[in-house]
Motif scaffolding. Structure first.
Motif, PDB file in Angstrom:
ATOM      1  N   LYS A  82      10.254  14.549  -3.381  1.00  0.00           N
ATOM      2  CA  LYS A  82      11.433  13.778  -3.003  1.00  0.00           C
ATOM      3  C   LYS A  82      10.999  12.519  -2.249  1.00  0.00           C
ATOM      4  CE  LYS A  82      14.310  16.945  -4.488  1.00  0.00           C
ATOM      5  NZ  LYS A  82      13.324  17.904  -5.025  1.00  0.00           N
ATOM      6  N   PRO A  83      11.791  11.431  -2.331  1.00  0.00           N
ATOM      7  CA  PRO A  83      11.476  10.235  -1.550  1.00  0.00           C
ATOM      8  C   PRO A  83      11.313  10.583  -0.074  1.00  0.00           C
ATOM      9  CG  PRO A  83      13.207   9.759  -3.127  1.00  0.00           C
ATOM     10  CD  PRO A  83      12.986  11.247  -3.176  1.00  0.00           C
ATOM     11  N   GLY A  84      10.273  10.044   0.525  1.00  0.00           N
ATOM     12  CA  GLY A  84      10.005  10.307   1.930  1.00  0.00           C
ATOM     13  C   GLY A  84       8.986  11.396   2.179  1.00  0.00           C
ATOM     14  N   GLN A  85       8.730  12.245   1.175  1.00  0.00           N
ATOM     15  CA  GLN A  85       7.711  13.276   1.372  1.00  0.00           C
ATOM     16  C   GLN A  85       6.322  12.641   1.429  1.00  0.00           C
ATOM     17  OE1 GLN A  85       9.079  16.447  -1.674  1.00  0.00           O
ATOM     18  NE2 GLN A  85       8.140  17.645  -0.013  1.00  0.00           N
ATOM     19  N   ILE A  86       5.421  13.307   2.135  1.00  0.00           N
ATOM     20  CA  ILE A  86       4.050  12.819   2.289  1.00  0.00           C
ATOM     21  C   ILE A  86       3.150  13.517   1.282  1.00  0.00           C
ATOM     22  CG2 ILE A  86       2.065  12.654   3.828  1.00  0.00           C
ATOM     23  CD1 ILE A  86       4.023  12.672   6.177  1.00  0.00           C
ATOM     24  N   LEU A  87       2.445  12.722   0.490  1.00  0.00           N
ATOM     25  CA  LEU A  87       1.462  13.242  -0.453  1.00  0.00           C
ATOM     26  C   LEU A  87       0.081  12.809   0.016  1.00  0.00           C
ATOM     27  CD1 LEU A  87       0.844  14.673  -3.181  1.00  0.00           C
ATOM     28  CD2 LEU A  87       0.926  12.411  -4.243  1.00  0.00           C
ATOM     29  N   ARG A 121       5.452   8.898   0.111  1.00  0.00           N
ATOM     30  CA  ARG A 121       4.521   8.273   1.054  1.00  0.00           C
ATOM     31  C   ARG A 121       3.108   8.802   0.788  1.00  0.00           C
ATOM     32  NH1 ARG A 121       6.947   8.948   6.920  1.00  0.00           N
ATOM     33  NH2 ARG A 121       7.410  11.064   6.207  1.00  0.00           N
ATOM     34  N   VAL A 122       2.338   8.045   0.037  1.00  0.00           N
ATOM     35  CA  VAL A 122       0.995   8.466  -0.375  1.00  0.00           C
ATOM     36  C   VAL A 122      -0.021   8.079   0.697  1.00  0.00           C
ATOM     37  CG1 VAL A 122      -0.826   8.212  -2.105  1.00  0.00           C
ATOM     38  CG2 VAL A 122       1.588   8.266  -2.815  1.00  0.00           C
ATOM     39  N   ASP A 151       0.139   3.069   3.326  1.00  0.00           N
ATOM     40  CA  ASP A 151       1.032   1.966   3.672  1.00  0.00           C
ATOM     41  C   ASP A 151       2.104   2.363   4.675  1.00  0.00           C
ATOM     42  OD1 ASP A 151      -0.297   0.229   1.975  1.00  0.00           O
ATOM     43  OD2 ASP A 151       0.996   0.671   0.255  1.00  0.00           O
ATOM     44  N   ASP A 152       2.328   3.662   4.857  1.00  0.00           N
ATOM     45  CA  ASP A 152       3.360   4.143   5.771  1.00  0.00           C
ATOM     46  C   ASP A 152       2.687   4.689   7.031  1.00  0.00           C
ATOM     47  OD1 ASP A 152       5.138   6.482   6.869  1.00  0.00           O
ATOM     48  OD2 ASP A 152       6.502   5.260   5.657  1.00  0.00           O
ATOM     49  N   GLN A 153       2.852   3.982   8.149  1.00  0.00           N
ATOM     50  CA  GLN A 153       2.128   4.345   9.365  1.00  0.00           C
ATOM     51  C   GLN A 153       2.458   5.747   9.881  1.00  0.00           C
ATOM     52  OE1 GLN A 153      -0.432   2.757  10.486  1.00  0.00           O
ATOM     53  NE2 GLN A 153      -0.759   4.191  12.174  1.00  0.00           N
ATOM     54  N   PRO A 154       3.734   6.151   9.953  1.00  0.00           N
ATOM     55  CA  PRO A 154       4.015   7.516  10.403  1.00  0.00           C
ATOM     56  C   PRO A 154       3.368   8.576   9.509  1.00  0.00           C
ATOM     57  CG  PRO A 154       5.994   6.186  10.547  1.00  0.00           C
ATOM     58  CD  PRO A 154       4.980   5.359   9.806  1.00  0.00           C
ATOM     59  N   ALA A 155       3.295   8.326   8.190  1.00  0.00           N
ATOM     60  CA  ALA A 155       2.649   9.278   7.286  1.00  0.00           C
ATOM     61  C   ALA A 155       1.153   9.338   7.548  1.00  0.00           C
ATOM     62  CB  ALA A 155       2.924   8.891   5.834  1.00  0.00           C
ATOM     63  N   VAL A 156       0.538   8.172   7.765  1.00  0.00           N
ATOM     64  CA  VAL A 156      -0.889   8.135   8.097  1.00  0.00           C
ATOM     65  C   VAL A 156      -1.151   8.896   9.388  1.00  0.00           C
ATOM     66  CG1 VAL A 156      -2.775   6.616   8.808  1.00  0.00           C
ATOM     67  CG2 VAL A 156      -1.359   6.003   6.850  1.00  0.00           C
ATOM     68  N   GLU A 157      -0.273   8.725  10.368  1.00  0.00           N
ATOM     69  CA  GLU A 157      -0.438   9.411  11.640  1.00  0.00           C
ATOM     70  C   GLU A 157      -0.292  10.923  11.477  1.00  0.00           C
ATOM     71  OE1 GLU A 157       2.396   7.569  14.205  1.00  0.00           O
ATOM     72  OE2 GLU A 157       1.236   5.703  14.400  1.00  0.00           O
ATOM     73  N   ALA A 158       0.635  11.356  10.640  1.00  0.00           N
ATOM     74  CA  ALA A 158       0.827  12.789  10.416  1.00  0.00           C
ATOM     75  C   ALA A 158      -0.395  13.420   9.770  1.00  0.00           C
ATOM     76  CB  ALA A 158       2.067  13.023   9.551  1.00  0.00           C
ATOM     77  N   VAL A 159      -0.957  12.748   8.758  1.00  0.00           N
ATOM     78  CA  VAL A 159      -2.141  13.269   8.088  1.00  0.00           C
ATOM     79  C   VAL A 159      -3.349  13.204   9.021  1.00  0.00           C
ATOM     80  CG1 VAL A 159      -3.730  12.925   6.145  1.00  0.00           C
ATOM     81  CG2 VAL A 159      -1.263  12.735   5.790  1.00  0.00           C
ATOM     82  N   GLY A 174      -6.408   1.334   7.196  1.00  0.00           N
ATOM     83  CA  GLY A 174      -5.392   0.330   6.907  1.00  0.00           C
ATOM     84  C   GLY A 174      -4.512   0.770   5.754  1.00  0.00           C
ATOM     85  N   GLY A 175      -3.970  -0.217   5.046  1.00  0.00           N
ATOM     86  CA  GLY A 175      -3.056   0.069   3.948  1.00  0.00           C
ATOM     87  C   GLY A 175      -3.728   0.717   2.757  1.00  0.00           C
ATOM     88  N   LEU A 176      -2.914   1.105   1.787  1.00  0.00           N
ATOM     89  CA  LEU A 176      -3.404   1.858   0.636  1.00  0.00           C
ATOM     90  C   LEU A 176      -4.457   1.123  -0.193  1.00  0.00           C
ATOM     91  CD1 LEU A 176      -2.814   4.724  -0.170  1.00  0.00           C
ATOM     92  CD2 LEU A 176      -1.129   3.889  -1.816  1.00  0.00           C
ATOM     93  N   PRO A 177      -4.489  -0.225  -0.229  1.00  0.00           N
ATOM     94  CA  PRO A 177      -5.594  -0.873  -0.948  1.00  0.00           C
ATOM     95  C   PRO A 177      -6.974  -0.437  -0.450  1.00  0.00           C
ATOM     96  CG  PRO A 177      -3.861  -2.470  -0.551  1.00  0.00           C
ATOM     97  CD  PRO A 177      -3.469  -1.224   0.196  1.00  0.00           C
ATOM     98  N   ALA A 178      -7.070  -0.019   0.810  1.00  0.00           N
ATOM     99  CA  ALA A 178      -8.354   0.440   1.355  1.00  0.00           C
ATOM    100  C   ALA A 178      -8.793   1.759   0.730  1.00  0.00           C
ATOM    101  CB  ALA A 178      -8.259   0.590   2.867  1.00  0.00           C
ATOM    102  N   SER A 179      -7.873   2.448   0.060  1.00  0.00           N
ATOM    103  CA  SER A 179      -8.233   3.730  -0.559  1.00  0.00           C
ATOM    104  C   SER A 179      -9.289   3.556  -1.635  1.00  0.00           C
ATOM    105  CB  SER A 179      -6.988   4.398  -1.151  1.00  0.00           C
ATOM    106  OG  SER A 179      -6.416   3.603  -2.184  1.00  0.00           O
ATOM    107  N   ARG A 180      -9.382   2.367  -2.199  1.00  0.00           N
ATOM    108  CA  ARG A 180     -10.438   2.133  -3.192  1.00  0.00           C
ATOM    109  C   ARG A 180     -11.817   2.305  -2.552  1.00  0.00           C
ATOM    110  NH1 ARG A 180     -10.820  -1.817  -8.296  1.00  0.00           N
ATOM    111  NH2 ARG A 180     -13.027  -1.547  -8.711  1.00  0.00           N
TER     112      ARG A 180
END
Length: 211
Positions: A82-87, A121-122, A151-159, A174-180
């Motif tokens: 669902k939208p808003g879930q953290i993956l 929120r990936v 890209d979603d700071q609260p999701a990054v903090e949760a993980v 940082g943002g998701l581009p750093a995932s590369r």
């Protein structure tokens, strides 16, 4: 916290066991939960196994830890997030030789997931260390670093909080581009573990100089 772990291989199984031991409600989401193999995996871990959509329903964090050969996007879509879930994406888009990545259009695997799953929120995490280190992230008194991006700071903090609870030193990039960069780091890990004969029981730590 309710955590859905998608995949019960080395990575998924190790983290599922660790998080369950820490007191989290962990459910395995498997492609064929009724199969003998799936039932054996679940019994070994002492966890319930169900289909991926049922496991992900209501989960605060969904860990995507499908093994190589299983398309990450297909597995993630099967979760019906669902939208808003953290993956939390622990996969790497490795090529057949395990010495490089497949990044269509220059996008990382995590960015491709985010594009395929609008509103989800990936967060890229748990993709750059071996499963032995996941079970025990400390060697010779040093804790393993764990890179995290999203890209979603609260999701990054949760993980990141979950990673720290697991025993890692989370380092947001940082943002998701750093995932590369994280996925390239995984290629380096494979090279060291397999190509140079270092084996899988090693970690990277972050040491800061004196202030």
């Amino acid at each position: 916290m309710k955590i859905a772990v998608i995949g019960a291989g080395h990575v998924g199984g190790t983290l599922a066991r660790r998080w369950s031991a820490l007191g989290h409600e962990v459910v395995l989401g498997l492609r064929d939960p009724a199969s003998a193999k799936s039932q054996a995996q679940a019994a070994e871990l002492g966890l319930a196994a169900t289909d991926r959509a049922a496991a992900a329903q209501g989960a605060e964090i969904v860990l995507l830890a499908t093994p190589g050969g299983v398309p990450a996007i297909d597995a993630a879509r099967a979760c019906e997030l669902k939208p808003g879930q953290i993956l939390a994406d622990a996969t790497n888009p490795l090529n057949a030789n395990l010495d490089g990545l497949e990044h269509p259009g220059g996008l990382s695997g995590a960015q491709q997931l985010a594009r395929a799953l609008p509103g989800v929120r990936v967060v890229k995490a748990f993709n750059t260390v071996g499963f032995g280190i996941m079970a025990q992230p400390v060697r010779e008194g040093r804790r393993s670093v764990l890179f995290v991006s999203g890209d979603d700071q609260p999701a990054v903090e949760a993980v990141s909080k979950l990673a720290a609870e697991t025993g890692f030193v989370p380092v947001p990039l940082g943002g998701l581009p750093a995932s590369r960069m994280q996925e390239e780091h995984a290629v380096l890990w494979i090279h060291l573990a397999v190509k140079t004969g270092l084996g899988v029981d090693f970690l990277f730590s972050l040491c800061r100089g004196a202030a």
